[in-house]
Design a protein around this motif. Structure first.
Motif, PDB file in Angstrom:
ATOM      1  N   LEU A  80     -14.213   1.169   2.179  1.00  0.00           N
ATOM      2  CA  LEU A  80     -13.117   0.540   1.447  1.00  0.00           C
ATOM      3  C   LEU A  80     -12.619   1.450   0.328  1.00  0.00           C
ATOM      4  N   THR A  81     -13.557   1.952  -0.477  1.00  0.00           N
ATOM      5  CA  THR A  81     -13.159   2.733  -1.653  1.00  0.00           C
ATOM      6  C   THR A  81     -12.823   4.185  -1.331  1.00  0.00           C
ATOM      7  N   SER A  82     -13.545   4.783  -0.370  1.00  0.00           N
ATOM      8  CA  SER A  82     -13.345   6.216  -0.125  1.00  0.00           C
ATOM      9  C   SER A  82     -12.455   6.521   1.074  1.00  0.00           C
ATOM     10  N   VAL A  84     -10.003   3.555   2.838  1.00  0.00           N
ATOM     11  CA  VAL A  84      -8.821   2.698   2.789  1.00  0.00           C
ATOM     12  C   VAL A  84      -8.076   2.849   1.464  1.00  0.00           C
ATOM     13  N   MET A  85      -8.811   2.777   0.359  1.00  0.00           N
ATOM     14  CA  MET A  85      -8.154   2.863  -0.944  1.00  0.00           C
ATOM     15  C   MET A  85      -7.704   4.287  -1.274  1.00  0.00           C
ATOM     16  N   ARG A  88      -4.820   5.031   0.869  1.00  0.00           N
ATOM     17  CA  ARG A  88      -3.829   3.957   0.790  1.00  0.00           C
ATOM     18  C   ARG A  88      -3.391   3.524   2.192  1.00  0.00           C
ATOM     19  N   ALA A 126      -9.656  -4.665  -5.798  1.00  0.00           N
ATOM     20  CA  ALA A 126      -9.084  -5.219  -4.566  1.00  0.00           C
ATOM     21  C   ALA A 126      -8.534  -6.614  -4.851  1.00  0.00           C
ATOM     22  N   GLU A 150       1.299  -6.543  -1.360  1.00  0.00           N
ATOM     23  CA  GLU A 150       0.197  -5.694  -1.838  1.00  0.00           C
ATOM     24  C   GLU A 150      -0.045  -4.519  -0.902  1.00  0.00           C
ATOM     25  N   ARG A 155      -2.128  -1.241  -1.884  1.00  0.00           N
ATOM     26  CA  ARG A 155      -3.362  -1.871  -2.299  1.00  0.00           C
ATOM     27  C   ARG A 155      -4.128  -2.390  -1.075  1.00  0.00           C
ATOM     28  N   ALA A 156      -5.345  -2.873  -1.301  1.00  0.00           N
ATOM     29  CA  ALA A 156      -6.207  -3.312  -0.203  1.00  0.00           C
ATOM     30  C   ALA A 156      -6.573  -4.777  -0.409  1.00  0.00           C
TER      31      ALA A 156
END
Length: 373
Positions: A80-82, A84-85, A88, A126, A150, A155-156
């Motif tokens: 998610l953080t490394s 998808v986010m 972007r 998120a 979003e 954003r996710a």
């Protein structure tokens, strides 16, 4: 409540063509409907893989979403953080709200993650919305309007789903003629190795084991899906004089299949790995696993297990387990099991409590004698 059909249709109307996930009873209806349509749903082994699949679809220009249980959010945080986010990538995530808002109304393994789910998402930035059990299609549309904005902003977003917010559908499992019931298989294994310590995986396996083969030297996992073999490895390495049996499931093993390589590398001679393979995630509604296209025996041998056998009959299983115990290294026994019928036995923690179970297991382990009643 929104029906499973409306849930899928409204997302499809907004251009979502790909879904992935790890089964949760909250999403049993949508998963069943999507799984019946070729190419619409990717059954992932764990939550991180599900998110990565959806991210890949987004990278390729498709709209994608993920469905998962909040107990598995920990598996999701890294991609998610490394992924998808960071890049972007527009992925929408639906997460069940187990153990929230009152953890005492759910199973004990959700007591920590339930209340922590909204703060955890807030901590990583998120945005999240709640689909409540009293919401209908119009409320769901409003949530999707917000998540569309979003996603466009890079954003996710997450949609947190209350129990009963999405309807269910009937899942017809194909008849299975070969194999044992899970209770039969567990009884055969534990009778064949009466002095062994036993680690039972989460879900119905632990319930069956507690019902038919309880012993002080048995530890029943609730939650931590896929980690029973690793837990058993830690016990086996700490007490090489004791046989340690892990009662695993096909879906659980697939979730963290890399544990086979770790176990094969460490080569504990006292670890017997029994896989009860019924081909479905039974405790979440019968969604199919991918075990039909995976050979657990060949995977174990390739990972360094000294032996691996597959069984469908009681006598074969008893012989295979005894042979596995005598092997000079970790051994795997895969047994084909049948879908469960009737009422499920209670969870072990309902009778023992988590800390009492822990202490009982440790006392039996330290006693150095066959852990039987």
């Amino acid at each position: 409540m929104i029906s499973a059909e409306d849930f899928c249709t409204l997302l499809e109307a907004r251009g979502y063509t790909t879904a992935s996930g790890v089964p949760c009873s909250h999403f049993g209806g949508p998963i069943a409907l999507l799984g019946a349509r070729e190419g619409r749903y990717v059954p992932a082994p764990n939550e991180g893989s599900a998110l990565a699949v959806a991210a890949g679809a987004a990278l390729a220009g498709r709209r994608a979403y993920v469905m998962l249980q909040n107990s598995g959010l920990g598996n999701l945080i890294n991609p998610l953080t490394s992924l998808v986010m960071m890049y972007r990538l527009p992925v929408l995530t639906f997460t069940s709200l187990r153990g929230w808002p009152d953890p005492t109304t759910d199973e004990p393994q959700h007591a920590v993650m339930g209340p922590a789910t909204p703060p955890l998402l807030e901590a990583v930035g998120a945005p999240h919305h709640i689909l409540r059990k009293n919401d209908g299609p119009s409320e769901f549309e409003l949530i999707l309007d917000a998540t569309d904005k979003e996603l466009t902003a890079g954003r996710a977003p997450f949609v947190l789903v209350e129990r009963g917010a999405i309807g269910k559908v009937t899942v017809e499992l194909p008849p299975e003629k070969l194999g044992l019931t899970a209770a039969q298989a567990i009884r055969v294994v534990t009778d064949a190795l009466p002095g062994a310590m036993v680690i039972a995986t989460t879900g119905y396996t632990g319930r069956d084991a507690f019902a038919v083969a309880d012993r002080p030297g048995a530890f029943y996992m609730q939650g931590s899906m896929g980690h029973a073999p690793s837990l058993a490895l830690g016990v086996a390495l700490s007490h090489p004089e004791r046989t340690v049996v892990v009662l695993d499931g096909d879906g659980a093993l697939l979730m963290h299949l890399g544990a086979l390589s770790m176990i094969g590398h460490m080569a504990p001679p006292n670890l017997v790995h029994v896989v009860l393979d019924n081909g479905v995630h039974e405790s979440t509604g019968g969604q199919a696993t991918t075990s039909a296209t995976t050979s657990f025996t060949e995977s174990a041998l390739a990972a360094g297990y000294v032996s691996a056998l597959s069984c469908t009959a009681e006598q074969d299983l008893a012989r295979a387990v005894v042979a596995a115990d005598a092997a000079e290294g970790p051994a795997l026994v895969r047994v084909r099991t049948l879908p469960r019928t009737g009422e499920m036995p209670p969870r072990a923690t309902a009778a023992l409590g988590p800390e009492a179970m822990r202490d009982r297991f440790l006392n039996a382990l330290d006693a150095g004698e066959p852990p039987q009643n």
